[in-house]
Design a protein around this motif. Structure first.
Motif, PDB file in Angstrom:
ATOM      1  N   SER A 224      52.019  54.189  46.763  1.00  0.00           N
ATOM      2  CA  SER A 224      51.167  54.551  45.796  1.00  0.00           C
ATOM      3  C   SER A 224      52.396  54.863  44.876  1.00  0.00           C
ATOM      4  N   LEU A 225      53.311  55.512  44.983  1.00  0.00           N
ATOM      5  CA  LEU A 225      54.362  55.870  43.823  1.00  0.00           C
ATOM      6  C   LEU A 225      54.960  54.508  43.305  1.00  0.00           C
ATOM      7  N   LEU A 226      55.188  53.514  44.004  1.00  0.00           N
ATOM      8  CA  LEU A 226      55.598  52.282  43.330  1.00  0.00           C
ATOM      9  C   LEU A 226      54.547  51.692  42.674  1.00  0.00           C
ATOM     10  N   ALA A 227      53.392  51.786  43.161  1.00  0.00           N
ATOM     11  CA  ALA A 227      52.195  51.021  42.293  1.00  0.00           C
ATOM     12  C   ALA A 227      52.131  51.968  40.962  1.00  0.00           C
ATOM     13  N   ASP A 228      52.315  53.355  40.723  1.00  0.00           N
ATOM     14  CA  ASP A 228      52.238  53.969  39.622  1.00  0.00           C
ATOM     15  C   ASP A 228      53.253  53.621  38.735  1.00  0.00           C
ATOM     16  N   ILE A 229      54.517  53.539  39.238  1.00  0.00           N
ATOM     17  CA  ILE A 229      55.550  53.210  38.518  1.00  0.00           C
ATOM     18  C   ILE A 229      55.317  51.835  37.870  1.00  0.00           C
ATOM     19  N   GLY A 230      54.841  50.845  38.714  1.00  0.00           N
ATOM     20  CA  GLY A 230      54.519  49.496  38.368  1.00  0.00           C
ATOM     21  C   GLY A 230      55.503  48.484  38.791  1.00  0.00           C
ATOM     22  N   THR A 231      56.316  48.702  39.812  1.00  0.00           N
ATOM     23  CA  THR A 231      57.173  47.761  40.367  1.00  0.00           C
ATOM     24  C   THR A 231      56.516  46.643  41.115  1.00  0.00           C
ATOM     25  N   GLY A 232      57.060  45.705  41.230  1.00  0.00           N
ATOM     26  CA  GLY A 232      56.603  44.577  41.979  1.00  0.00           C
ATOM     27  C   GLY A 232      56.700  44.516  43.336  1.00  0.00           C
ATOM     28  N   ARG A 233      56.144  43.993  44.312  1.00  0.00           N
ATOM     29  CA  ARG A 233      56.116  44.040  45.752  1.00  0.00           C
ATOM     30  C   ARG A 233      56.209  42.688  46.377  1.00  0.00           C
ATOM     31  N   PRO A 234      57.277  42.464  47.153  1.00  0.00           N
ATOM     32  CA  PRO A 234      57.202  40.977  47.903  1.00  0.00           C
ATOM     33  C   PRO A 234      56.059  40.871  48.744  1.00  0.00           C
ATOM     34  N   PRO A 235      55.821  39.577  48.764  1.00  0.00           N
ATOM     35  CA  PRO A 235      54.628  38.878  49.462  1.00  0.00           C
ATOM     36  C   PRO A 235      54.464  39.610  50.931  1.00  0.00           C
ATOM     37  N   ILE A 236      55.515  40.102  51.725  1.00  0.00           N
ATOM     38  CA  ILE A 236      55.443  40.481  53.060  1.00  0.00           C
ATOM     39  C   ILE A 236      54.613  41.805  53.101  1.00  0.00           C
ATOM     40  N   THR A 237      54.803  42.457  52.050  1.00  0.00           N
ATOM     41  CA  THR A 237      53.834  43.778  52.063  1.00  0.00           C
ATOM     42  C   THR A 237      52.416  43.539  52.081  1.00  0.00           C
ATOM     43  N   GLY A 238      52.062  42.314  51.643  1.00  0.00           N
ATOM     44  CA  GLY A 238      50.432  41.883  51.792  1.00  0.00           C
ATOM     45  C   GLY A 238      50.060  41.850  53.336  1.00  0.00           C
ATOM     46  N   LYS A 239      50.964  41.541  54.081  1.00  0.00           N
ATOM     47  CA  LYS A 239      50.831  41.276  55.569  1.00  0.00           C
ATOM     48  C   LYS A 239      50.685  42.546  56.281  1.00  0.00           C
ATOM     49  N   ALA A 240      50.997  43.539  55.796  1.00  0.00           N
ATOM     50  CA  ALA A 240      50.974  44.889  56.541  1.00  0.00           C
ATOM     51  C   ALA A 240      49.653  45.147  57.271  1.00  0.00           C
ATOM     52  N   LYS A 241      49.721  45.769  58.253  1.00  0.00           N
ATOM     53  CA  LYS A 241      48.484  46.077  59.187  1.00  0.00           C
ATOM     54  C   LYS A 241      47.830  47.366  58.678  1.00  0.00           C
ATOM     55  N   ASP A 242      46.480  46.961  58.055  1.00  0.00           N
ATOM     56  CA  ASP A 242      45.881  48.177  57.520  1.00  0.00           C
ATOM     57  C   ASP A 242      46.593  48.491  56.278  1.00  0.00           C
ATOM     58  N   GLY A 243      47.507  47.588  55.291  1.00  0.00           N
ATOM     59  CA  GLY A 243      48.048  48.035  54.486  1.00  0.00           C
ATOM     60  C   GLY A 243      49.252  49.018  54.543  1.00  0.00           C
ATOM     61  N   PHE A 244      49.394  49.394  55.631  1.00  0.00           N
ATOM     62  CA  PHE A 244      50.503  50.468  56.070  1.00  0.00           C
ATOM     63  C   PHE A 244      51.874  49.818  56.064  1.00  0.00           C
ATOM     64  N   GLU A 251      65.757  41.208  64.743  1.00  0.00           N
ATOM     65  CA  GLU A 251      65.975  39.647  64.632  1.00  0.00           C
ATOM     66  C   GLU A 251      65.057  39.036  63.200  1.00  0.00           C
ATOM     67  N   LYS A 252      64.214  39.939  62.743  1.00  0.00           N
ATOM     68  CA  LYS A 252      63.576  39.344  61.846  1.00  0.00           C
ATOM     69  C   LYS A 252      63.651  40.025  60.487  1.00  0.00           C
ATOM     70  N   ILE A 253      64.853  41.116  60.338  1.00  0.00           N
ATOM     71  CA  ILE A 253      64.845  41.655  58.997  1.00  0.00           C
ATOM     72  C   ILE A 253      64.929  41.077  58.125  1.00  0.00           C
ATOM     73  N   ASP A 254      65.195  39.696  57.942  1.00  0.00           N
ATOM     74  CA  ASP A 254      65.415  38.988  56.914  1.00  0.00           C
ATOM     75  C   ASP A 254      63.929  38.863  56.005  1.00  0.00           C
ATOM     76  N   LEU A 255      62.839  39.294  56.828  1.00  0.00           N
ATOM     77  CA  LEU A 255      61.524  39.074  56.103  1.00  0.00           C
ATOM     78  C   LEU A 255      61.505  40.281  55.101  1.00  0.00           C
ATOM     79  N   ALA A 256      62.436  41.118  55.153  1.00  0.00           N
ATOM     80  CA  ALA A 256      62.160  42.543  54.220  1.00  0.00           C
ATOM     81  C   ALA A 256      63.010  42.136  53.058  1.00  0.00           C
ATOM     82  N   ASP A 257      63.573  40.978  52.728  1.00  0.00           N
ATOM     83  CA  ASP A 257      64.235  40.756  51.395  1.00  0.00           C
ATOM     84  C   ASP A 257      63.578  41.108  50.289  1.00  0.00           C
ATOM     85  N   ALA A 258      64.038  41.707  49.138  1.00  0.00           N
ATOM     86  CA  ALA A 258      63.218  42.056  48.029  1.00  0.00           C
ATOM     87  C   ALA A 258      64.584  42.244  47.029  1.00  0.00           C
TER      88      ALA A 258
END
Length: 324
Positions: A224-244, A251-258
């Motif tokens: 919510s803080l990042l949303a208020d600031i207005g930063t972009g968020r990488p596509p992976i965040t859209g796959k978060a369970k329940d948005g959390f 071994e899959k940490i490369d998915l966190a790239d931003a």
């Protein structure tokens, strides 16, 4: 009896009647003033996750059972008599002023408060949430009026308003919100304005002892803080369970790239996999890592703070790190 004598007696009687009337009026005014001073209601009704709850008009002995409630109270100028702490630490969050927390009595861990310790403090108000203490609501209500919000995290702004109402601090709350909005606008401007902020993808990665690595989504406090600031968020965040969060193995940490990654650790960094993961080739190959845009921050502030005092400090640190 002569007419003169009758006139004098009538005059005296009239004077006495007027004097008595004034005296009674004076007494009536005094009583009304006393009644007026007592007229403010001794309780107020607050809408909570458990329905309407009558709370003291001016609570004096408040116990808070989660970090968000502690932040709210301190932010609004109320020093609780008791509070819980996280399971990983015995102290209260260090980002809060020590002068405001030094006299608070610990009453156990978050989501596992010692009810005897709570009762011993003789509180007149308890603040918590259903997600933490829903099963203990009846027991807590027998100790003192208990105001519960539904959950914590992404609902922190709504929760703050409930806390402010329960504490009778709505006027102070308005000032807090105004200060927050001003600071958010300042940070966005420091990033180069809304368009540039939106073009910068920011991720938050949390290493948790005993669990997988969490790539935080948008439906949480830091999101919510990042949303208020207005930063972009990488596509992976859209796959978060329940948005959390979207949880991954090292071994899959490369998915966190931003463009930018903020990280924190809950528990022992070795046991949480922080050290091993951040020394791996996958991590060092991340765009943020290559560009020296990985920032380690305090977990108790950025993740567990959940309040306006925490938000103010996060925004300040965020601006400093992003513009250095």
């Amino acid at each position: 009896m002569t007419p003169l004598l009758r006139d004098r007696r009538a005059l005296v009687a009239g004077s006495l009647a007027v004097t008595a009337a004034l005296a009674l009026a004076g007494c009536g005014s005094s009583d009304q003033a006393a009644d007026s001073s007592d007229s403010p209601a001794k309780t107020r009704t607050v809408s909570t996750a458990n329905g309407d709850v009558d709370v003291p008009a001016s609570p004096k002995r408040v116990v808070v059972l989660d970090s968000g409630e502690l932040d709210s109270a301190i932010t609004l100028g109320v020093r609780p008599v008791g509070a819980t702490h996280s399971a990983s630490e015995d102290a209260f969050p260090s980002y809060l002023p020590a002068s405001e927390t030094k006299d608070i009595t610990p009453v156990g861990e978050i989501a596992n408060a010692n009810l005897e310790s709570v009762a011993a403090l003789k509180p007149d108000l308890i603040l918590t949430s259903k997600v933490r203490d829903g099963e203990r609501y009846d027991e807590l209500s027998k100790i003192a009026p208990t105001v519960m919000t539904e959950a914590t995290g992404s609902a922190w702004k709504e929760n703050f308003q409930v806390h402010a109402e329960a504490l009778g601090k709505q006027a102070e709350a308005k000032k807090v919100l105004a200060t927050y909005d001003t600071q958010v606008a300042k940070v966005t401007e420091a990033l180069g304005g809304k368009e540039k902020a939106a073009a910068t993808d920011v991720n938050f990665v949390r290493f948790v002892e005993g669990a997988e690595i969490r790539i935080y989504g948008k439906q949480n406090y830091i999101g919510s803080l990042l949303a208020d600031i207005g930063t972009g968020r990488p596509p992976i965040t859209g796959k978060a369970k329940d948005g959390f969060s979207y949880d991954v193995s090292p071994e899959k940490i490369d998915l966190a790239d931003a463009d930018v990654i903020f990280t924190s650790t809950y528990g022992d960094p070795a046991k949480a996999g922080t050290t091993k993961t951040m020394n791996s080739g996958l991590w060092k190959g991340l765009k943020a890592s290559k560009n020296d845009k990985v920032f380690k921050v305090d977990d108790r502030l950025w993740i567990s703070g959940i309040g306006y005092t925490a938000a103010g400090k996060i925004l300040e640190e965020f601006e400093t790190l992003m513009t250095k």
